[in-house]
Motif scaffolding. Structure first.
Motif: not given
Length: 199
Positions: A59-78
């Motif tokens: 997504c291009g958000n800031v992160a300390e890993a390859d994916l940000c916490r929002i992209c990693q969150d399975p509860r978020r609707s894709p």
């Protein structure tokens, strides 16, 4: 105006957004007045953020890993993507607790005067994310200023033919303002009242 290192510090601070010459001078003299431990903590924090923080590969958000916490969150609707200009806009929207989808950070807005065109933004990456058919709605949450409106209009022209539901944040946000400075109530109402964009 000052000698050597002091003027260099003032000049560097003055290059930061929103920091004018007088503010840069005040900050520089505040730093000079700090004890060594406080200065070391500041230097360590700056060094650490440059070493550890990067941008999410999705997504291009800031992160300390390859994916940000929002992209990693399975509860978020894709199925719903909210398109914003900068990572700070993600934080502003998250404060409302109104949005449960995912984000796409463009990395700016179309601004011909500053030499920023569509190819300078993460629009190709957005189109790639939309290609697999998972996403059904795109919310255009660019800033309500001239550049943000131009970017939203450009994106709407690209996205409407794809058959997706395209919406833009509703009124309630001041024209010429930035999402970062909107209060939670105003931004929350704007989210609830977003309007659909059609051809």
């Amino acid at each position: 105006m000052y000698e050597g290192a002091v003027q260099d510090l003032i000049d560097e601070l003055g290059r930061l957004p929103g920091v004018g010459p007088k503010s840069a001078q005040r900050i520089a003299f505040h730093i000079l007045a700090l004890d060594g431990e406080d200065v070391k903590r500041l230097v360590d924090a700056l060094t650490e953020v440059k070493a550890r923080v990067k941008f999410c590969t999705v997504c291009g958000n800031v992160a300390e890993a390859d994916l940000c916490r929002i992209c990693q969150d399975p509860r978020r609707s894709p199925a719903v993507i909210c398109v914003v200009e900068e990572p700070k806009d993600v934080v502003a929207i998250e404060r409302t607790r109104e949005f449960r989808g995912k984000y796409h950070v463009l990395g700016g807005a179309i601004n011909p005067i500053a030499g920023i065109g569509p190819d300078d933004l993460r629009i190709k990456e957005l189109m790639t994310r939309l290609a697999d058919g998972t996403v059904t709605e795109v919310i255009l949450a660019t800033d309500p200023n001239v550049e943000g409106e131009a970017t939203a209009t450009y994106l709407a022209r690209l996205l409407v033919p794809m058959g997706l539901t395209i919406s833009r944040l509703a009124s309630g946000l001041p024209v010429g303002g930035d999402l970062e400075y909107a209060d939670e109530v105003t931004l929350g109402r704007a989210f609830e009242g977003r309007r659909r964009i059609s051809a």
